[in-house]
Design a protein around this motif. Structure first.
Motif, PDB file in Angstrom:
ATOM      1  N   ARG A   1       5.145  -0.960   2.488  1.00 17.44           N
ATOM      2  CA  ARG A   1       5.695  -1.256   3.814  1.00 17.44           C
ATOM      3  C   ARG A   1       5.991  -2.740   3.955  1.00 17.44           C
ATOM      4  O   ARG A   1       7.025  -3.129   4.512  1.00 17.44           O
ATOM      5  CB  ARG A   1       4.722  -0.797   4.907  1.00 17.44           C
ATOM      6  CG  ARG A   1       4.617   0.702   5.071  1.00 17.44           C
ATOM      7  CD  ARG A   1       3.886   1.063   6.345  1.00 17.44           C
ATOM      8  NE  ARG A   1       2.517   0.578   6.359  1.00 17.44           N
ATOM      9  CZ  ARG A   1       1.467   1.277   5.932  1.00 17.44           C
ATOM     10  NH1 ARG A   1       1.640   2.493   5.441  1.00 17.44           N
ATOM     11  NH2 ARG A   1       0.256   0.769   5.988  1.00 17.44           N
TER      12      ARG A   1
ATOM     13  N   THR B   1       6.936   8.450  -0.999  1.00 12.81           N
ATOM     14  CA  THR B   1       5.855   7.771  -0.276  1.00 12.81           C
ATOM     15  C   THR B   1       4.566   8.571  -0.248  1.00 12.81           C
ATOM     16  O   THR B   1       3.484   7.995  -0.069  1.00 12.81           O
ATOM     17  CB  THR B   1       6.298   7.451   1.166  1.00 12.81           C
ATOM     18  OG1 THR B   1       6.631   8.664   1.846  1.00 12.81           O
ATOM     19  CG2 THR B   1       7.504   6.526   1.161  1.00 12.81           C
TER      20      THR B   1
ATOM     21  N   LEU C   1       1.813   7.454  -2.707  1.00  5.56           N
ATOM     22  CA  LEU C   1       1.178   6.145  -2.556  1.00  5.56           C
ATOM     23  C   LEU C   1      -0.208   6.295  -1.945  1.00  5.56           C
ATOM     24  O   LEU C   1      -0.384   7.018  -0.965  1.00  5.56           O
ATOM     25  CB  LEU C   1       2.026   5.251  -1.646  1.00  5.56           C
ATOM     26  CG  LEU C   1       3.485   5.012  -2.064  1.00  5.56           C
ATOM     27  CD1 LEU C   1       4.206   4.232  -0.969  1.00  5.56           C
ATOM     28  CD2 LEU C   1       3.564   4.272  -3.383  1.00  5.56           C
TER      29      LEU C   1
ATOM     30  N   ALA D   1       0.633   2.007  -0.096  1.00  3.68           N
ATOM     31  CA  ALA D   1       1.503   2.217   1.058  1.00  3.68           C
ATOM     32  C   ALA D   1       1.613   0.948   1.901  1.00  3.68           C
ATOM     33  O   ALA D   1       2.696   0.594   2.378  1.00  3.68           O
ATOM     34  CB  ALA D   1       0.982   3.376   1.901  1.00  3.68           C
TER      35      ALA D   1
ATOM     36  N   ALA E   1       6.446   5.437   6.063  1.00  3.93           N
ATOM     37  CA  ALA E   1       5.254   5.514   5.206  1.00  3.93           C
ATOM     38  C   ALA E   1       3.978   5.145   5.958  1.00  3.93           C
ATOM     39  O   ALA E   1       2.979   4.737   5.357  1.00  3.93           O
ATOM     40  CB  ALA E   1       5.408   4.626   3.966  1.00  3.93           C
TER      41      ALA E   1
ATOM     42  N   ALA F   1       2.043  10.673   6.158  1.00  9.29           N
ATOM     43  CA  ALA F   1       2.513  11.452   5.011  1.00  9.29           C
ATOM     44  C   ALA F   1       2.813  12.874   5.462  1.00  9.29           C
ATOM     45  O   ALA F   1       2.149  13.410   6.355  1.00  9.29           O
ATOM     46  CB  ALA F   1       1.464  11.467   3.910  1.00  9.29           C
TER      47      ALA F   1
END
Length: 235
Positions: free
Chosen positions: A89, A77, A80, A85, A61, A64
């Motif tokens: 993480r 992901t 986000l 994000a 992540a 993208a």
């Protein structure tokens, strides 16, 4: 090793990643479908420029996909935003990089405490957790040392302890032995094997097929696609 795992930590569905480099359009990842189940130990390998690190960044992540979907721990992901994000993480993914990225002014203990502080854990609890993790990676007696006082292998083990701080669902490593001599690299790979036996889902990227073969699954990329995907007996 059992071939059937109960739950996918990672699922990629027709993932593509394109980007522009100067005047050139680069298609780094080309339609990858992939699942990594909870408890697996997988290596992603292949020649330089085949898309290994790009794929790892998608799985983590950090990046993208241009198209397709990447699910980590059941979360898409791509949906986000930047803040989400970052938080995702912190809670769900641990990273180990080739160059360690430790804070030079902090001790080993303080480096491991950083993600715990970011997650809001209190001082007493994060000290206890950091001490536990440093003991686990064999550095219980080096807690007060700064990175410059540690060998390359010791720095990498601090980085692993830091990556495990918030008990992530997934541990990702990008060329984790690349800065280490052969003997130290072997010790690090043995530690990865122990982490996996203790329940950590682990995926690492390497260009070295010998290193890759220490994993229990080897996914070889070629020109941004999965060329082979082989499960093998535990090393």
């Amino acid at each position: 090793m059992a071939d059937v795992f109960s739950e996918a930590v990672i699922r990629c569905e027709q993932v593509h990643r394109r980007y522009t480099m100067g005047d050139a359009d680069v298609h780094a990842v080309r339609g990858i479908d992939l699942e990594i189940a909870r408890g697996e130990f997988a290596a992603i390998t292949g020649p330089s420029g085949c898309g290994k690190s790009t794929l790892l960044h998608l799985l983590g992540a950090i990046d993208a996909p241009s198209s397709g979907r990447v699910f980590v721990n059941g979360r898409d992901t791509a949906q986000l935003d930047d803040a989400e994000a970052t938080a995702f993480r912190l809670r769900h993914i641990g990273f180990v990089f080739q160059r360690f990225y430790l804070m030079p002014t902090l001790s080993a203990q303080e480096n491991v405490e950083l993600p715990l502080a970011e997650a809001g854990l209190g001082k007493t609890a994060r000290r206890a957790r950091a001490s536990e993790l440093l003991g686990y990676v064999g550095l219980g007696d080096r807690r007060g040392h700064r990175p410059t006082q540690l060998s390359g292998g010791e720095q990498q083990r601090v980085a692993i302890a830091r990556a495990l701080a918030n008990e992530p669902a997934l541990l990702l490593a990008d060329e984790p032995t690349g800065e280490l001599d052969a003997a130290t690299g072997e010790k690090l790979l043995a530690l990865f094997g122990q982490l996996n036996r203790d329940g950590t889902t682990l995926v690492f990227v390497t260009h070295d097929s010998v290193v890759a073969n220490t994993a229990r699954r080897v996914i070889r990329l070629l020109d941004g696609r999965v060329a082979t995907d082989v499960r093998q007996a535990s090393a």
